[in-house]
Design an enzyme around this catalytic site. Structure first.
Site, PDB file in Angstrom:
ATOM      1  N   GLU A   1     -75.864 -20.558  23.522  1.00  0.00           N
ATOM      2  CA  GLU A   1     -74.551 -19.802  23.094  1.00  0.00           C
ATOM      3  C   GLU A   1     -73.946 -19.259  21.924  1.00  0.00           C
ATOM      4  O   GLU A   1     -74.112 -19.720  21.023  1.00  0.00           O
ATOM      5  CB  GLU A   1     -73.367 -19.489  24.321  1.00  0.00           C
ATOM      6  CG  GLU A   1     -72.826 -20.847  23.616  1.00  0.00           C
ATOM      7  CD  GLU A   1     -71.399 -21.994  24.630  1.00  0.00           C
ATOM      8  OE1 GLU A   1     -70.935 -20.559  25.144  1.00  0.00           O
ATOM      9  OE2 GLU A   1     -71.387 -22.839  25.570  1.00  0.00           O
TER      10      GLU A   1
ATOM     11  N   HIS B   1     -74.272 -26.883  22.814  1.00  0.00           N
ATOM     12  CA  HIS B   1     -74.787 -27.768  22.880  1.00  0.00           C
ATOM     13  C   HIS B   1     -76.004 -28.510  23.700  1.00  0.00           C
ATOM     14  O   HIS B   1     -76.584 -27.467  24.577  1.00  0.00           O
ATOM     15  CB  HIS B   1     -73.502 -28.106  23.610  1.00  0.00           C
ATOM     16  CG  HIS B   1     -73.279 -27.182  24.679  1.00  0.00           C
ATOM     17  ND1 HIS B   1     -73.134 -27.705  25.847  1.00  0.00           N
ATOM     18  CD2 HIS B   1     -72.082 -25.791  24.727  1.00  0.00           C
ATOM     19  CE1 HIS B   1     -72.976 -26.395  26.659  1.00  0.00           C
ATOM     20  NE2 HIS B   1     -72.484 -25.617  25.669  1.00  0.00           N
TER      21      HIS B   1
ATOM     22  N   HIS C   1     -71.300 -31.063  27.732  1.00  0.00           N
ATOM     23  CA  HIS C   1     -71.284 -30.872  27.006  1.00  0.00           C
ATOM     24  C   HIS C   1     -72.417 -32.578  26.035  1.00  0.00           C
ATOM     25  O   HIS C   1     -71.627 -33.616  26.094  1.00  0.00           O
ATOM     26  CB  HIS C   1     -70.260 -31.508  25.772  1.00  0.00           C
ATOM     27  CG  HIS C   1     -70.065 -30.017  25.460  1.00  0.00           C
ATOM     28  ND1 HIS C   1     -68.050 -29.700  25.469  1.00  0.00           N
ATOM     29  CD2 HIS C   1     -69.903 -28.730  26.197  1.00  0.00           C
ATOM     30  CE1 HIS C   1     -68.533 -28.271  26.013  1.00  0.00           C
ATOM     31  NE2 HIS C   1     -69.485 -27.325  25.792  1.00  0.00           N
TER      32      HIS C   1
ATOM     33  N   ASP D   1     -68.679 -16.728  31.991  1.00  0.00           N
ATOM     34  CA  ASP D   1     -69.006 -17.505  32.029  1.00  0.00           C
ATOM     35  C   ASP D   1     -69.174 -19.148  33.077  1.00  0.00           C
ATOM     36  O   ASP D   1     -68.331 -19.748  33.266  1.00  0.00           O
ATOM     37  CB  ASP D   1     -68.333 -18.383  30.840  1.00  0.00           C
ATOM     38  CG  ASP D   1     -69.810 -19.730  30.369  1.00  0.00           C
ATOM     39  OD1 ASP D   1     -70.326 -19.795  30.558  1.00  0.00           O
ATOM     40  OD2 ASP D   1     -69.137 -20.050  28.685  1.00  0.00           O
TER      41      ASP D   1
ATOM     42  N   GLU E   1     -74.885 -15.995  27.065  1.00  0.00           N
ATOM     43  CA  GLU E   1     -75.297 -17.650  26.502  1.00  0.00           C
ATOM     44  C   GLU E   1     -76.660 -17.347  27.759  1.00  0.00           C
ATOM     45  O   GLU E   1     -76.942 -17.269  28.914  1.00  0.00           O
ATOM     46  CB  GLU E   1     -74.363 -18.615  26.912  1.00  0.00           C
ATOM     47  CG  GLU E   1     -74.543 -19.883  27.548  1.00  0.00           C
ATOM     48  CD  GLU E   1     -72.920 -20.742  27.609  1.00  0.00           C
ATOM     49  OE1 GLU E   1     -73.446 -21.978  27.210  1.00  0.00           O
ATOM     50  OE2 GLU E   1     -72.428 -20.071  28.348  1.00  0.00           O
TER      51      GLU E   1
ATOM     52  N   ASP F   1     -75.520 -23.715  32.166  1.00  0.00           N
ATOM     53  CA  ASP F   1     -75.114 -22.722  31.782  1.00  0.00           C
ATOM     54  C   ASP F   1     -74.958 -21.573  31.513  1.00  0.00           C
ATOM     55  O   ASP F   1     -76.042 -21.717  30.550  1.00  0.00           O
ATOM     56  CB  ASP F   1     -74.074 -24.161  30.630  1.00  0.00           C
ATOM     57  CG  ASP F   1     -73.215 -23.243  29.565  1.00  0.00           C
ATOM     58  OD1 ASP F   1     -72.282 -22.562  30.409  1.00  0.00           O
ATOM     59  OD2 ASP F   1     -72.526 -24.187  29.046  1.00  0.00           O
TER      60      ASP F   1
END
Length: 415
Positions: free
Chosen positions: A302, A269, A277, A189, A396, A200
């Site tokens: 994710e 998120h 976030h 990640d 994700e 992300d």
């Protein structure tokens, strides 16, 4: 980068092809009279073709991601009225979208460079260096100390290399000797940011085919979450769809069958500028959150699946941190204040890890960092783990909610 979900209620230009930018071999010139043994002795030279992403896109326009229609009934009007809506609203965000796409193109190229290089026997520090140094080269952020604005581009957050029951928030600290094994399941990640616009995206690495169903369950659950996401869609409905897909799978490991369970207190998120976030959480189970996604938002979808209890808790040595946004006066301890100034200058509110502080020359920072955490200047994010002996997987993608369609901006040929 994952987010623990405190709200879960447990009841019952055209897209350019990505070039192979791995190290290319350049064969040396060989004299006709040279013997075969001499040829073997000559070493092949290798040339590193990785450079700033701007060199590949001189016009400054970066490839779009994969487009997907909104399929919900209440979103159909957005598609039929595409022209008007796109021109009136989406073009206002053109610079923002282009910077997100730039970060996404870098993410894809880093993944392409890493592809095939991760193997059993590597130390996690080697893997982290491979990913992060490639990201630094593409973003032109190889040395933060020489940049006028270190926060303008570079790594979005520490590279997560979480193994087996560790679901998220693990990256090796200095001196870590952990070695990746054939029987491990590792979540990779990592993030890229351009002017605070963050990509992300994550995938799972395994070598033993007995884990295939676990990875498939989580990958398909993530794809379902992406499909269900859209303007005015309730977050709980996305979680319910993800949960249904993931729980339809089971996996046999070492002769024993396990249900694949969503890690119900982990979630996706939304992403805000310089904030991984942004305030909204996308559950991976039905949780009753009727908050809706909105036009123009930027989300990380994710999912995490587990052969364990499907509930994570914090355990182990911390490596991930982020500065809190507060108005506290400077720390009274000079050494802690100096470290906070380093954090603020180089990362702002972007997450960082201890290795990044080491790289900046803050080698003896442990006590000062602990002080900053206790005093509320910095938030720590310890590893998130399921029960010992379990296996967890993660996939994700980052998506953009345009007025007429959604863009899976981090999508690539790999996942």
């Amino acid at each position: 980068m994952s987010e623990a979900n405190p709200t879960v209620k447990v009841a019952d230009e055209t897209t350019a092809p990505i070039e192979n930018l791995t190290l290319k071999e350049t064969a040396p010139d060989v004299n006709e009279n040279q013997t075969s043994s001499d040829k073997k002795k000559k070493k092949k030279k290798k040339r590193n073709n990785i450079s700033k992403i701007e060199n590949y896109f001189p016009k400054g326009v970066y490839p779009e991601g994969e487009w997907m229609d909104y399929h919900q009934d209440f979103n159909l009007a957005r598609t039929t009225d595409e022209e008007k809506r796109y021109l009136s609203r989406d073009l206002e965000n053109q610079d923002h979208w282009n910077e997100v796409r730039k970060a996404a193109e870098i993410h894809r190229r880093v993944r392409k460079n890493v592809e095939g290089k991760i193997h059993p026997g590597m130390r996690l520090t080697e893997i982290a260096d491979l990913i992060e140094n490639t990201t630094r080269k593409y973003t032109g952020a190889e040395d933060l100390t020489k940049m006028e604005d270190p926060q303008s581009r570079g790594i979005g957050f520490p590279t997560g290399l979480s193994i087996n029951e560790i679901a998220a928030h693990f990256t090796p600290n200095k001196g870590d000797k952990t070695v990746l094994k054939y029987e491990d399941v590792m979540k990779v990640d990592f993030g890229v940011q351009i002017n605070g616009n963050i990509i992300d995206s994550a995938w799972t690495v395994s070598f033993d085919p007995q884990y295939d169903n676990l990875l498939t369950a989580v990958r398909e659950a993530t794809n379902t979450g992406i499909k269900e996401a859209g303007i005015d869609v309730r977050l709980t409905d996305i979680g319910e769809a993800i949960q249904e897909v993931m729980e339809s799978y089971e996996v046999e490991i070492n002769g024993e069958t396990y249900d694949v369970r969503p890690c119900r207190n982990l979630c996706g998120h939304n992403i805000a500028p310089w904030r991984i976030h942004g305030g909204k959480s996308v559950p991976i189970v039905k949780n009753g959150d009727n908050t809706k996604m909105e036009e123009g938002e930027h989300f990380a979808i994710e999912t995490f699946g587990s052969t364990g209890g499907g509930y994570v808790y914090t355990e182990g040595e911390c490596s991930h941190y982020a500065q809190r946004d507060n108005d506290y006066p400077p720390p009274s301890a000079p050494s802690a204040n100096k470290l906070l100034e380093t954090i603020n200058k180089n990362f702002g509110t972007l997450p960082f890890c201890r290795r990044y502080l080491d790289r900046l020359g803050e080698e003896e920072h442990e006590r000062q960092l602990e002080y900053l955490v206790k005093q509320g200047y910095v938030q720590d994010y310890p590893p998130l783990v399921d029960i010992p002996g379990s296996y967890t997987a993660q996939y994700e993608h980052t998506i953009l909610l345009h007025p007429n369609k959604k863009e899976i901006v981090s999508k690539g040929d790999d996942y």
